[in-house]
Design an enzyme around this catalytic site. Structure first.
Site, PDB file in Angstrom:
ATOM      1  N   HIS A 112      -5.789  -5.672   3.674  1.00 16.15           N
ATOM      2  CA  HIS A 112      -4.752  -4.640   3.814  1.00 16.15           C
ATOM      3  C   HIS A 112      -4.178  -4.658   5.236  1.00 16.15           C
ATOM      4  O   HIS A 112      -4.914  -4.424   6.198  1.00 16.15           O
ATOM      5  CB  HIS A 112      -5.359  -3.256   3.509  1.00 16.15           C
ATOM      6  N   CYS A 116       0.850  -1.186   0.000  1.00 16.50           N
ATOM      7  CA  CYS A 116       0.000   0.000   0.000  1.00 16.50           C
ATOM      8  C   CYS A 116       0.889   1.241   0.000  1.00 16.50           C
ATOM      9  O   CYS A 116       1.853   1.337   0.757  1.00 16.50           O
ATOM     10  CB  CYS A 116      -0.958  -0.059   1.184  1.00 16.50           C
ATOM     11  N   GLU A 117       0.564   2.161  -0.902  1.00 14.76           N
ATOM     12  CA  GLU A 117       1.453   3.313  -1.076  1.00 14.76           C
ATOM     13  C   GLU A 117       1.323   4.329   0.053  1.00 14.76           C
ATOM     14  O   GLU A 117       2.144   5.230   0.169  1.00 14.76           O
ATOM     15  CB  GLU A 117       1.201   3.993  -2.423  1.00 14.76           C
ATOM     16  N   HIS A 118       0.310   4.176   0.896  1.00 12.99           N
ATOM     17  CA  HIS A 118       0.135   5.145   1.990  1.00 12.99           C
ATOM     18  C   HIS A 118       0.995   4.800   3.199  1.00 12.99           C
ATOM     19  O   HIS A 118       1.486   5.686   3.881  1.00 12.99           O
ATOM     20  CB  HIS A 118      -1.337   5.200   2.419  1.00 12.99           C
ATOM     21  N   HIS A 119       1.130   3.505   3.479  1.00 16.04           N
ATOM     22  CA  HIS A 119       1.850   3.086   4.688  1.00 16.04           C
ATOM     23  C   HIS A 119       3.050   2.193   4.399  1.00 16.04           C
ATOM     24  O   HIS A 119       3.776   1.816   5.323  1.00 16.04           O
ATOM     25  CB  HIS A 119       0.899   2.327   5.624  1.00 16.04           C
ATOM     26  N   CYS A 172      -2.438  -2.526   6.609  1.00  8.32           N
ATOM     27  CA  CYS A 172      -2.558  -1.209   7.266  1.00  8.32           C
ATOM     28  C   CYS A 172      -3.895  -1.068   7.972  1.00  8.32           C
ATOM     29  O   CYS A 172      -4.048  -0.203   8.842  1.00  8.32           O
ATOM     30  CB  CYS A 172      -2.338  -0.077   6.262  1.00  8.32           C
ATOM     31  N   GLN A 185      -5.236  -0.416  -4.391  1.00  6.88           N
ATOM     32  CA  GLN A 185      -5.895  -1.554  -5.024  1.00  6.88           C
ATOM     33  C   GLN A 185      -6.662  -1.138  -6.283  1.00  6.88           C
ATOM     34  O   GLN A 185      -6.711  -1.870  -7.269  1.00  6.88           O
ATOM     35  CB  GLN A 185      -6.819  -2.232  -4.000  1.00  6.88           C
TER      36      GLN A 185
END
Ligand SMILES: Nc1nc2c(ncn2[C@@H]2O[C@H](COP(=O)(O)OP(=O)(O)OP(=O)(O)O)[C@@H](O)[C@H]2O)c(=O)[nH]1
Ligand SMILES: [Zn+2]
Length: 195
Positions: free
Chosen positions: A156, A87-90, A158, A128
């Site tokens: 996920h 996941c590109e956020h975390h 996260c 996703q």
């Protein structure tokens, strides 16, 4: 290229990322000189290069490498393709299954190439939704089929290990082009993958 062999790691990138990991581990309060952690910055640098190797791979070339002229006009489905992404956020993993279908339009593609392009797009920093659309667009634009469908179901980390801490939630994303925009064809596909 199925996976990154050790000698294929870019040594300059490995060294740079290794140095940064060393600082991160120290900032998190650990001792990078204790035995178990001595090689960890280098291992982590290589692991991250493995998990992001999709940036260096060309999914169009992979598909074009095994396209064969064939007059088969029925739905082809490859389901339950396991996928692991970040996941590109975390920068935490999300993982699950992809289901892909297409209806040929003069050409079929080597079956293994569909999981291969899933990996190419999954081994990047992702969300996703974009992962789903990139797989869909790549097959649609390269193979030019009568229709293509992609469904991804993923968990996920996260949302599991941190944040809302929901262990059982599964996110489903999907995309449909051509014949699969018709509800009859789409429903047949969804039924065949057990949805
Ligand atoms: N749409 C989408 N969101 C994602 C995906 N992976 C992670 N996220 C979400 O990205 C969002 C980032 O939100 P922020 O509020 O900036 O980050 P945060 O404070 O860490 O959020 P929480 O996870 O709610 O604690 C979160 O809601 C995550 O659940 C993905 O693949 N698609
Ligand atoms: Zn996340």
């Amino acid at each position: 290229m199925p996976y990154k062999k050790l000698e294929e790691y870019n040594m300059q990138v490995t060294d740079d990322v290794k140095d940064r990991y060393k600082h991160i581990i120290e900032d998190l309060g650990e001792d990078t000189q204790r035995e178990g952690l001595l090689k960890t910055p280098e291992r982590a640098a290589k692991a991250m290069q493995f998990l992001t190797q999709g940036y260096d791979q060309d999914p169009v070339e992979i598909l074009k490498g095994a396209m064969f002229k064939e007059s088969y006009n029925e739905m082809v489905i490859v389901k339950d393709i396991e996928l692991y992404s970040l996941c590109e956020h975390h920068i935490l993993p999300f993982f699950g299954k992809a289901h892909i279908a297409y209806i040929p339009n003069g050409h079929i593609v080597g079956l293994s190439k569909l999981p291969r392009i899933v990996d190419v797009f999954a081994r990047r920093l992702q969300v996703q939704e974009r992962l789903t659309k990139q797989i869909l667009d790549c097959i649609n634009d390269t193979l030019n089929p009568q229709g293509v469908a992609v469904v991804i179901e993923a968990s996920h980390m996260c949302m599991m290990m941190r944040g809302v801490q929901k262990q059982n939630s599964v996110t489903t994303t999907s995309g449909f082009r051509g014949q699969f925009e018709k509800s009859e064809t789409r429903n047949e596909f969804l039924k065949l993958i057990g949805k």
